[in-house]
Each structure stands twice: as C-alpha cells, then as structure tokens.
Write an enzyme that holds these catalytic residues in place. Structure first.
Site, PDB file in Angstrom:
ATOM      1  N   THR A  42       0.819  -1.214   0.000  1.00 33.72           N
ATOM      2  CA  THR A  42       0.000   0.000   0.000  1.00 33.72           C
ATOM      3  C   THR A  42       0.846   1.254   0.000  1.00 33.72           C
ATOM      4  OG1 THR A  42      -1.822  -1.110   1.076  1.00 33.72           O
ATOM      5  CG2 THR A  42      -1.731   1.249   1.381  1.00 33.72           C
ATOM      6  N   TYR A  56      -8.274   0.314  -3.209  1.00 35.25           N
ATOM      7  CA  TYR A  56      -7.236   0.899  -4.074  1.00 35.25           C
ATOM      8  C   TYR A  56      -6.374  -0.233  -4.648  1.00 35.25           C
ATOM      9  CZ  TYR A  56      -4.824  -0.067   0.238  1.00 35.25           C
ATOM     10  OH  TYR A  56      -4.344  -0.716   1.329  1.00 35.25           O
ATOM     11  N   SER A  89       1.525  -7.782  -0.630  1.00 29.05           N
ATOM     12  CA  SER A  89       2.330  -8.685   0.208  1.00 29.05           C
ATOM     13  C   SER A  89       1.680 -10.033   0.481  1.00 29.05           C
ATOM     14  CB  SER A  89       2.743  -8.000   1.505  1.00 29.05           C
ATOM     15  OG  SER A  89       1.686  -7.951   2.419  1.00 29.05           O
ATOM     16  N   THR A 122       1.643  -4.209   4.269  1.00 27.49           N
ATOM     17  CA  THR A 122       1.556  -4.440   5.718  1.00 27.49           C
ATOM     18  C   THR A 122       0.998  -5.824   6.066  1.00 27.49           C
ATOM     19  OG1 THR A 122      -0.634  -3.434   5.830  1.00 27.49           O
ATOM     20  CG2 THR A 122       1.266  -1.984   6.229  1.00 27.49           C
ATOM     21  N   ASP A 123       0.325  -6.468   5.107  1.00 26.47           N
ATOM     22  CA  ASP A 123      -0.370  -7.716   5.461  1.00 26.47           C
ATOM     23  C   ASP A 123       0.575  -8.828   5.921  1.00 26.47           C
ATOM     24  OD1 ASP A 123      -2.683  -6.416   4.873  1.00 26.47           O
ATOM     25  OD2 ASP A 123      -3.054  -7.426   2.974  1.00 26.47           O
ATOM     26  N   LYS A 195       0.333  -7.336  13.069  1.00 28.59           N
ATOM     27  CA  LYS A 195      -0.724  -6.446  12.577  1.00 28.59           C
ATOM     28  C   LYS A 195      -2.001  -6.795  13.331  1.00 28.59           C
ATOM     29  CE  LYS A 195      -2.826  -4.667   8.386  1.00 28.59           C
ATOM     30  NZ  LYS A 195      -2.932  -4.660   6.928  1.00 28.59           N
ATOM     31  N   GLU A 316      -1.098 -28.213  27.888  1.00 32.91           N
ATOM     32  CA  GLU A 316      -2.377 -28.730  27.374  1.00 32.91           C
ATOM     33  C   GLU A 316      -2.226 -30.023  26.581  1.00 32.91           C
ATOM     34  OE1 GLU A 316      -5.584 -27.722  27.797  1.00 32.91           O
ATOM     35  OE2 GLU A 316      -4.801 -26.376  29.333  1.00 32.91           O
TER      36      GLU A 316
HETATM   37  C1  SIN Z   1      -1.016  -2.995   2.809  1.00 31.13           C
HETATM   38  O1  SIN Z   1       0.089  -2.790   2.364  1.00 31.13           O
HETATM   39  O2  SIN Z   1      -1.448  -2.352   3.793  1.00 31.13           O
HETATM   40  C2  SIN Z   1      -1.975  -4.000   2.245  1.00 31.13           C
HETATM   41  C3  SIN Z   1      -1.543  -4.627   0.976  1.00 31.13           C
HETATM   42  C4  SIN Z   1      -0.288  -5.440   1.108  1.00 31.13           C
HETATM   43  O3  SIN Z   1      -0.020  -6.004   2.164  1.00 31.13           O
HETATM   44  O4  SIN Z   1       0.430  -5.509   0.103  1.00 31.13           O
END
Ligand code: SIN
Length: 359
Positions: A42, A56, A89, A122-123, A195, A316
């Site tokens: 992103t 997007y 990602s 971020t994923d 995340k 467990e």
């Molecule tokens: C992001 O970057 O926040 C979402 C898309 C990705 O992980 O490439």
C-alpha cells in the site's frame, strides 16, 4: 586599477565557491548511506480518488517516485532506491524471501552501505521482518516500513513512515537491535510485532511485551530491546538455498476435525504449525492424525490462536509423549518461518525446540 580589483574579487568568489562545494561534499560523505529496497504494498499503492482508502491498488508506484515524494530524506541520509519486487504482500513467497535476504546480505557486506529500509505491504510485513531477523548476517540496521493508506490518499501515512524508517536505518541506536518495523511513529521488533487491525494507522503493535521506542522531534528514542538472538547471532544461512521446506498452518476451532491436517500432510508438508485454541490445545479428533503425521516424520509445532502468551510445554498436551514442539510466544505465522528455517538444519525435535526457545 579597477580591472585588478575585479580580478581579485573574481578569485575570491571562485575560492569561496570551491570552499562551499568542498563543504557540501564533506557533509554528503558524513551522512550515512541507506538503500531503500522496494517490494510493493500500500505504501506504493494508488487509489481512484484522494479519499479512496479501501479498494485501491497496491504496488503501483515505483521506488524512485516514493523517494522523490519525500525530499526530506536527503537531510538524514544519502539514499538510493532499488525495486526488488512490485507485489501486494499476500503474494510474498518463500522464494521472494530468499531473494530479498540474499540482496540485503550482499548490500550490508558493502562498506558504503550503513543501513537498509524495505518498503513492504503491511499484510505480511511482520513475516518478512522475522524471516530477515533470522537470516540477515549483519548488525547494521534493517528496517521494514509500510503504510495503511495508499500514496494518493489525503493524509497518506507512507511519506512520514518512510522518513522515520530512513532516519532509523541511518541511526547508530538501531545497530545490533535486530530487524525493526517502523510505522505510526513507533519502533517495534520483528519477532514480536503483529498487525492487529484491518485498516487503522496504529495497526502494528507488540501488545503485551511492548514496542521498542518512538520517533519524535526528528529523533529515534529507544526504551527496550528484544532479548532473543537475531541477525548475525543466528545459526541460519540462506546463501545457498533456493527453496524452503513446506510448512503449513492449521487453525484450531470448536468442532475441529483432522481434514485440513490430513490434506496438508498428503500434499507433502514437512512441518505443521497447529494454531490451537487457548494454550495450544489439541482436539481429541485431531490427535490420531497428528500422531500419524509425526510417525511419517512431519514435525508438529503447537502454537496458539489467541495471539498472546507462552504455549506451555507439556501443558495442554504431553509434548514429550507426542514428540511435538511448542512455539513459545511466536504466533503461528512466525512459528512457520522458524520451523522452515529449522528444518533446513535438522529434523530432531529436541534441537528444534531449542531453536524455539532461542529465537
Ligand atoms: C497494505 O500494504 O497495507 C496492504 C496490501 C499489502 O499487504 O500488500
């Protein structure tokens, strides 16, 4: 007389210009050299309008334009960019990780590179960060950065995140702290951060163990660091690897059966991360399949789907009897990374358990 004076003045001006140029050159040389490796996400995304913050397209803007958008980077470092990949990602593969780790190691071996910033979606950012935390062979700073809003959005967070990341990669304070994650004015450790929210800017958190520090006033401020071995102190070497062993994750839930586990083992998994309920519990219906998989040589790691806390060995489940490994505090997606790397060295479960308590 007048002519003589103007010649003198010209000489003086020339000398002054040379001095200024030499001063500017010295200032450039004094600044750390940071390479930005761009992989997409992103932070390099673009939307239809300035208010498009969902729906997007990720990974459309090239590294040169990311750098151009933040002229302030030049104040903190001499920056060079390289487009390593241009992907969202969720498409990050083991092969991408191996390529990236090798590139990072090659760059950090150069005397004229002081730190690396990796722009990333971020994923799966936390996964790439932890993979590099285990495979980078240098104490020099490596910082992963992303953004929650595409570059075209009002108040896009990419530019400030990138500025902070470069400042961190250029800083002496970051040396020897393992791979770091820089978003939302906060510094987190690769091993611990995750995340936590689908869309908010403060999504990256180390909820219980805590972040390492902040960015404030054009400075990095550290308050703690991870106690686990990382980077130059790990036993993993990917320099000759072109693939990694298949390790998959099965997710625990009420009424869970063995279907997914059996399918993954049949598909060739060499390791399974079982993200169990609570403290990594195993449902009775799953245990026979786990035992059969183990007999076939598949290494089973018990993680927990809850996201916080230590998975207790012999808590467990009787790990000694089942010959299973516990993930300690690693979440399932990071346990998968450590198990893949562990399996490149050994299939001895005692050794693998040691690694889970070390990294
Ligand atoms: C992001 O970057 O926040 C979402 C898309 C990705 O992980 O490439």
């Amino acid at each position: 007389m007048l002519q003589q004076k103007s010649v003198q003045l010209m000489k003086l001006l020339f000398g002054f210009t040379l001095m200024l140029a030499a001063g500017a050159q010295a200032a450039e040389a004094a600044k750390p050299n940071v390479v930005i490796l761009a992989t997409g996400g992103t932070i390099a995304g673009s939307g239809a309008t300035s208010t498009t913050t969902v729906g997007y397209t990720a990974a459309t803007v090239g590294v040169d334009n990311l750098i151009k958008a933040v002229p302030e980077l030049a104040k903190v470092a001499n920056v060079k960019g390289e487009q390593v990949f241009q992907i969202a990602s969720e498409n990050m593969s083991n092969e991408h990780w191996l390529t990236l780790a090798k590139r990072v190691n090659a760059l950090l071996a150069q005397r004229d590179v002081d730190g690396i910033v990796i722009t990333h979606g971020t994923d799966t950012l936390e996964e790439t960060a932890y993979f590099l935390d285990l495979t980078v062979k240098s104490k020099k700073p490596v910082v992963l950065v992303g953004a929650m809003r595409p570059s075209t959005a009002i108040s896009a967070d990419g530019p400030i995140n990138l500025y902070n990341a470069v400042m961190l990669a250029a800083s002496q304070e970051a040396v020897g702290k393992g791979v770091l994650v820089a978003l939302n004015d906060q510094i987190n450790a690769a091993r611990e951060v995750t995340k936590t929210n689908t869309s908010t800017l403060d999504t990256f958190k180390t909820t219980e163990l805590g972040m390492l520090g902040y960015f404030q006033g054009n400075k990095v401020h550290f308050y703690r660091q991870s106690t686990r071995k990382n980077t130059a102190d790990t036993e993993f070497d990917v320099s000759n690897l072109t693939s990694l062993p298949q390790v998959d994750i099965v997710y625990g839930y009420a009424n869970m059966g063995p279907v997914a586990l059996n399918a993954l083992v049949a598909a060739g998994a060499k390791g399974i991360i079982h993200a169990g309920v609570g403290d990594g519990s195993l449902a009775a219906k799953v245990v026979p399949s786990l035992q059969a998989a183990r007999k076939q040589g598949v290494v089973i790691v018990r993680a927990a789907r809850v996201g916080q806390g230590i998975v207790a060995r012999n808590g467990e489940a009787n790990d000694d009897e089942l010959d299973t490994v516990v993930s300690d505090t690693l979440n399932a997606q990071k346990a998968r990374i450590l198990l893949m790397l562990a399996l490149t060295k050994t299939s001895d479960t005692k050794e693998i358990q040691r690694m889970f308590y070390t990294y």
